[in-house]
Design a protein around this motif. Structure first.
Motif, PDB file in Angstrom:
ATOM      1  N   THR A  81       0.858  -1.155   0.053  1.00  0.00           N
ATOM      2  CA  THR A  81       0.093  -0.046   0.097  1.00  0.00           C
ATOM      3  C   THR A  81       0.884   1.302  -0.212  1.00  0.00           C
ATOM      4  O   THR A  81       2.052   1.278   0.600  1.00  0.00           O
ATOM      5  N   ARG A  82       0.345   2.311  -0.700  1.00  0.00           N
ATOM      6  CA  ARG A  82       1.252   3.264  -0.699  1.00  0.00           C
ATOM      7  C   ARG A  82       1.480   4.161   0.704  1.00  0.00           C
ATOM      8  O   ARG A  82       2.691   4.562   0.909  1.00  0.00           O
ATOM      9  N   ALA A  83       0.573   3.849   1.745  1.00  0.00           N
ATOM     10  CA  ALA A  83       0.721   4.318   2.854  1.00  0.00           C
ATOM     11  C   ALA A  83       2.076   3.891   3.694  1.00  0.00           C
ATOM     12  O   ALA A  83       2.673   4.412   4.414  1.00  0.00           O
ATOM     13  N   ALA A  84       2.005   2.409   3.478  1.00  0.00           N
ATOM     14  CA  ALA A  84       2.818   1.575   4.191  1.00  0.00           C
ATOM     15  C   ALA A  84       4.440   1.907   3.692  1.00  0.00           C
ATOM     16  O   ALA A  84       5.319   2.119   4.160  1.00  0.00           O
ATOM     17  N   ILE A  85       4.272   2.183   2.198  1.00  0.00           N
ATOM     18  CA  ILE A  85       5.661   2.486   1.514  1.00  0.00           C
ATOM     19  C   ILE A  85       6.219   3.807   2.235  1.00  0.00           C
ATOM     20  O   ILE A  85       7.282   3.965   2.268  1.00  0.00           O
ATOM     21  N   ALA A  86       5.211   4.752   2.279  1.00  0.00           N
ATOM     22  CA  ALA A  86       5.517   5.938   2.713  1.00  0.00           C
ATOM     23  C   ALA A  86       5.993   6.036   4.277  1.00  0.00           C
ATOM     24  O   ALA A  86       7.118   6.505   4.441  1.00  0.00           O
ATOM     25  N   ARG A  87       5.541   5.100   4.819  1.00  0.00           N
ATOM     26  CA  ARG A  87       5.808   4.862   6.327  1.00  0.00           C
ATOM     27  C   ARG A  87       7.403   4.536   6.392  1.00  0.00           C
ATOM     28  O   ARG A  87       8.164   4.566   7.421  1.00  0.00           O
ATOM     29  N   HIS A  88       7.738   3.384   5.466  1.00  0.00           N
ATOM     30  CA  HIS A  88       9.067   2.547   5.381  1.00  0.00           C
ATOM     31  C   HIS A  88       9.889   3.217   4.480  1.00  0.00           C
ATOM     32  O   HIS A  88      10.734   2.453   4.072  1.00  0.00           O
ATOM     33  N   ASP A  89       9.526   4.154   3.679  1.00  0.00           N
ATOM     34  CA  ASP A  89      10.421   4.596   2.532  1.00  0.00           C
ATOM     35  C   ASP A  89      11.930   4.548   2.821  1.00  0.00           C
ATOM     36  O   ASP A  89      12.749   3.965   1.918  1.00  0.00           O
ATOM     37  N   GLU A  90      12.504   4.994   3.981  1.00  0.00           N
ATOM     38  CA  GLU A  90      13.752   5.191   4.041  1.00  0.00           C
ATOM     39  C   GLU A  90      14.514   3.850   4.332  1.00  0.00           C
ATOM     40  O   GLU A  90      15.716   3.570   3.487  1.00  0.00           O
ATOM     41  N   ARG A  91      13.821   2.960   4.879  1.00  0.00           N
ATOM     42  CA  ARG A  91      14.268   1.514   5.091  1.00  0.00           C
ATOM     43  C   ARG A  91      14.256   0.909   3.658  1.00  0.00           C
ATOM     44  O   ARG A  91      15.120   0.080   3.399  1.00  0.00           O
ATOM     45  N   LEU A  92      13.241   1.105   2.984  1.00  0.00           N
ATOM     46  CA  LEU A  92      13.168   0.181   1.882  1.00  0.00           C
ATOM     47  C   LEU A  92      14.286   0.775   0.441  1.00  0.00           C
ATOM     48  O   LEU A  92      14.738  -0.012  -0.159  1.00  0.00           O
ATOM     49  N   ARG A  93      14.378   1.996   0.697  1.00  0.00           N
ATOM     50  CA  ARG A  93      15.504   2.601  -0.230  1.00  0.00           C
ATOM     51  C   ARG A  93      16.696   2.291   0.168  1.00  0.00           C
ATOM     52  O   ARG A  93      17.790   2.191  -0.558  1.00  0.00           O
ATOM     53  N   GLU A  94      17.030   1.748   1.402  1.00  0.00           N
ATOM     54  CA  GLU A  94      18.567   1.337   1.925  1.00  0.00           C
ATOM     55  C   GLU A  94      18.728  -0.322   1.417  1.00  0.00           C
ATOM     56  O   GLU A  94      20.015  -0.722   1.117  1.00  0.00           O
ATOM     57  N   SER A  95      17.530  -0.832   1.019  1.00  0.00           N
ATOM     58  CA  SER A  95      17.904  -2.283   0.532  1.00  0.00           C
ATOM     59  C   SER A  95      18.206  -2.340  -0.995  1.00  0.00           C
ATOM     60  O   SER A  95      17.485  -1.856  -1.679  1.00  0.00           O
ATOM     61  N   SER A  96      19.370  -3.013  -1.334  1.00  0.00           N
ATOM     62  CA  SER A  96      19.479  -3.274  -2.550  1.00  0.00           C
ATOM     63  C   SER A  96      18.469  -4.293  -3.287  1.00  0.00           C
ATOM     64  O   SER A  96      18.648  -4.573  -4.593  1.00  0.00           O
ATOM     65  N   ALA A  97      17.870  -4.984  -2.586  1.00  0.00           N
ATOM     66  CA  ALA A  97      16.775  -6.020  -2.985  1.00  0.00           C
ATOM     67  C   ALA A  97      15.413  -5.468  -3.443  1.00  0.00           C
ATOM     68  O   ALA A  97      14.868  -6.120  -4.095  1.00  0.00           O
TER      69      ALA A  97
END
Length: 151
Positions: A51-67
């Motif tokens: 969901t877009r809301a969850a992506i926004a909440r975890h955006d920084e961590r998601l961007r840190e992952s090379s996977a």
């Protein structure tokens, strides 16, 4: 057996997930009572509807992952599942997705997965030097300021 296939076997056993037909028509999907949540495409590519809301909440961590691959205007993230660590990451993201979908009432509207999306958002590279330092380095390259001398 590939890491993505091992991940699929693991997730199929979760009580909140059931096998279903993928809306994109490619690969294998897992659904929850709120709709499609995981698509296993060819090779290591797996899409998870956070969901877009969850992506926004975890955006920084998601961007840190090379996977992890983020796509503009999508509630889905793409995970490249190539090793055991990626399986753990995928399991964590599916858990987050289940929580996000359970928290949304009514259920979120179905959106297409990332199968044919090509725009991948990656973080901007952090500046390597300050502007003053960059100027000093440029002057040294031109021989105006020698190493060891103050500018």
């Amino acid at each position: 057996m590939s890491a993505a296939e091992r991940a699929r076997e693991q997730l199929v056993s979760w009580p909140d997930l059931t096998s279903c037909q993928s809306s994109c028509g490619t690969g294998f999907a897992l659904c929850t009572d709120g709709g499609e949540i995981v698509h296993f495409h060819r090779g290591p590519q797996v899409d998870v509807q956070l969901t877009r809301a969850a992506i926004a909440r975890h955006d920084e961590r998601l961007r840190e992952s090379s996977a992890v691959r983020l796509h503009a205007d999508s509630g889905w993230v793409t995970v490249l599942v190539e090793c055991d660590t990626d399986i753990d990451l995928l399991s964590t993201l599916v858990s987050v997705a289940l929580q996000a979908h359970g928290a949304q009432r009514p259920a979120p509207a179905a959106t297409p997965c990332n199968l044919h999306r090509t725009t991948i958002l990656r973080p901007e590279a952090p500046p390597r030097t300050t502007e003053t330092r960059r100027t000093l380095l440029g002057l040294r390259r031109r021989g105006i300021v020698r190493p060891g001398h103050a500018a």
